[in-house]
Design a protein around this motif. Structure first.
Motif, PDB file in Angstrom:
ATOM      1  N   LEU A  40     -40.610  -0.400 -64.659  1.00  0.00           N
ATOM      2  CA  LEU A  40     -41.681  -1.488 -64.632  1.00  0.00           C
ATOM      3  C   LEU A  40     -41.745  -2.082 -65.233  1.00  0.00           C
ATOM      4  N   ALA A  41     -40.645  -2.869 -66.463  1.00  0.00           N
ATOM      5  CA  ALA A  41     -40.801  -3.951 -66.354  1.00  0.00           C
ATOM      6  C   ALA A  41     -40.343  -4.643 -65.291  1.00  0.00           C
ATOM      7  N   TRP A  42     -39.075  -4.217 -64.727  1.00  0.00           N
ATOM      8  CA  TRP A  42     -38.351  -4.700 -63.475  1.00  0.00           C
ATOM      9  C   TRP A  42     -39.307  -4.988 -62.227  1.00  0.00           C
ATOM     10  N   ALA A  43     -40.472  -4.638 -61.542  1.00  0.00           N
ATOM     11  CA  ALA A  43     -41.865  -4.260 -61.364  1.00  0.00           C
ATOM     12  C   ALA A  43     -42.196  -5.561 -61.949  1.00  0.00           C
ATOM     13  N   LYS A  44     -42.280  -5.678 -63.040  1.00  0.00           N
ATOM     14  CA  LYS A  44     -43.396  -6.800 -63.155  1.00  0.00           C
ATOM     15  C   LYS A  44     -42.376  -7.897 -63.059  1.00  0.00           C
ATOM     16  N   LYS A  45     -41.199  -8.317 -62.977  1.00  0.00           N
ATOM     17  CA  LYS A  45     -40.440  -9.340 -63.369  1.00  0.00           C
ATOM     18  C   LYS A  45     -40.576  -9.851 -62.210  1.00  0.00           C
ATOM     19  N   THR A  46     -39.965  -8.981 -61.053  1.00  0.00           N
ATOM     20  CA  THR A  46     -40.266  -8.671 -59.850  1.00  0.00           C
ATOM     21  C   THR A  46     -41.775  -9.616 -58.900  1.00  0.00           C
ATOM     22  N   LYS A  47     -42.354  -9.388 -59.421  1.00  0.00           N
ATOM     23  CA  LYS A  47     -43.925  -9.114 -59.125  1.00  0.00           C
ATOM     24  C   LYS A  47     -44.745 -10.471 -59.620  1.00  0.00           C
ATOM     25  N   SER A  48     -43.927 -11.354 -60.645  1.00  0.00           N
ATOM     26  CA  SER A  48     -44.589 -12.202 -61.321  1.00  0.00           C
ATOM     27  C   SER A  48     -43.280 -14.142 -60.205  1.00  0.00           C
ATOM     28  N   LYS A  49     -42.740 -13.139 -59.264  1.00  0.00           N
ATOM     29  CA  LYS A  49     -41.402 -14.126 -58.525  1.00  0.00           C
ATOM     30  C   LYS A  49     -42.617 -14.712 -57.794  1.00  0.00           C
ATOM     31  N   GLY A  50     -43.200 -16.099 -56.869  1.00  0.00           N
ATOM     32  CA  GLY A  50     -43.552 -16.233 -55.804  1.00  0.00           C
ATOM     33  C   GLY A  50     -44.597 -15.831 -55.790  1.00  0.00           C
ATOM     34  N   SER A  51     -45.168 -15.769 -54.144  1.00  0.00           N
ATOM     35  CA  SER A  51     -46.862 -15.770 -53.650  1.00  0.00           C
ATOM     36  C   SER A  51     -45.904 -14.805 -52.256  1.00  0.00           C
ATOM     37  N   ASP A  52     -45.316 -13.843 -52.711  1.00  0.00           N
ATOM     38  CA  ASP A  52     -44.464 -12.839 -51.911  1.00  0.00           C
ATOM     39  C   ASP A  52     -46.230 -11.952 -51.145  1.00  0.00           C
ATOM     40  N   PRO A  53     -46.310 -11.714 -50.955  1.00  0.00           N
ATOM     41  CA  PRO A  53     -47.233 -10.729 -50.598  1.00  0.00           C
ATOM     42  C   PRO A  53     -47.533 -10.031 -50.855  1.00  0.00           C
ATOM     43  N   TRP A  54     -46.509  -8.774 -51.665  1.00  0.00           N
ATOM     44  CA  TRP A  54     -46.553  -7.280 -52.133  1.00  0.00           C
ATOM     45  C   TRP A  54     -47.205  -7.687 -53.424  1.00  0.00           C
ATOM     46  N   ARG A  55     -47.308  -8.872 -53.666  1.00  0.00           N
ATOM     47  CA  ARG A  55     -48.181  -9.172 -55.259  1.00  0.00           C
ATOM     48  C   ARG A  55     -49.376  -8.538 -55.177  1.00  0.00           C
ATOM     49  N   ARG A  56     -50.266  -8.685 -54.004  1.00  0.00           N
ATOM     50  CA  ARG A  56     -51.034  -7.526 -54.996  1.00  0.00           C
ATOM     51  C   ARG A  56     -51.215  -6.244 -54.715  1.00  0.00           C
ATOM     52  N   GLN A  57     -50.278  -5.606 -54.354  1.00  0.00           N
ATOM     53  CA  GLN A  57     -50.092  -4.207 -54.413  1.00  0.00           C
ATOM     54  C   GLN A  57     -49.961  -3.777 -55.881  1.00  0.00           C
ATOM     55  N   GLN A  58     -50.600  -2.757 -55.815  1.00  0.00           N
ATOM     56  CA  GLN A  58     -50.473  -1.332 -57.315  1.00  0.00           C
ATOM     57  C   GLN A  58     -49.540  -0.571 -57.395  1.00  0.00           C
ATOM     58  N   TYR A  59     -48.718  -0.548 -58.670  1.00  0.00           N
ATOM     59  CA  TYR A  59     -47.944   0.653 -59.149  1.00  0.00           C
ATOM     60  C   TYR A  59     -48.768   1.949 -58.671  1.00  0.00           C
ATOM     61  N   PHE A  60     -47.681   3.040 -58.300  1.00  0.00           N
ATOM     62  CA  PHE A  60     -47.794   4.604 -57.880  1.00  0.00           C
ATOM     63  C   PHE A  60     -46.830   4.105 -58.365  1.00  0.00           C
ATOM     64  N   ILE A  61     -47.239   6.351 -59.630  1.00  0.00           N
ATOM     65  CA  ILE A  61     -46.831   6.696 -60.448  1.00  0.00           C
ATOM     66  C   ILE A  61     -47.444   7.865 -59.955  1.00  0.00           C
ATOM     67  N   ASP A  62     -46.345   9.150 -59.911  1.00  0.00           N
ATOM     68  CA  ASP A  62     -46.300  10.202 -59.067  1.00  0.00           C
ATOM     69  C   ASP A  62     -45.504  10.925 -59.707  1.00  0.00           C
ATOM     70  N   GLY A  63     -46.816  11.325 -60.564  1.00  0.00           N
ATOM     71  CA  GLY A  63     -45.568  13.226 -60.665  1.00  0.00           C
ATOM     72  C   GLY A  63     -45.467  13.178 -62.757  1.00  0.00           C
TER      73      GLY A  63
END
Length: 60
Positions: A37-60
């Protein structure tokens, strides 16, 4: 932690629907989940990549 890109989810869902995950990892502990989750948050905060609008999905 092994973050993979563009992984097919077909074999991981009940209906065999062809869908790819932009990023995918498997965790086996709470600490692994926190790290992912820390990696995802850090990656999400970089630039204006279109995937930024995506939510996390946790299964299991």
């Amino acid at each position: 932690m092994n973050i993979q890109e563009n992984i097919s989810l077909r074999g991981l869902n009940t209906f065999g629907i062809a869908k790819n995950a932009r990023f995918f990892t498997v965790v086996a502990s709470i600490n692994g989940l926190k790290e992912a989750l820390a990696w995802a948050k850090k990656t999400k905060s970089k630039g204006s990549d279109p995937w930024r609008r995506q939510q996390y999905f946790i299964d299991g």
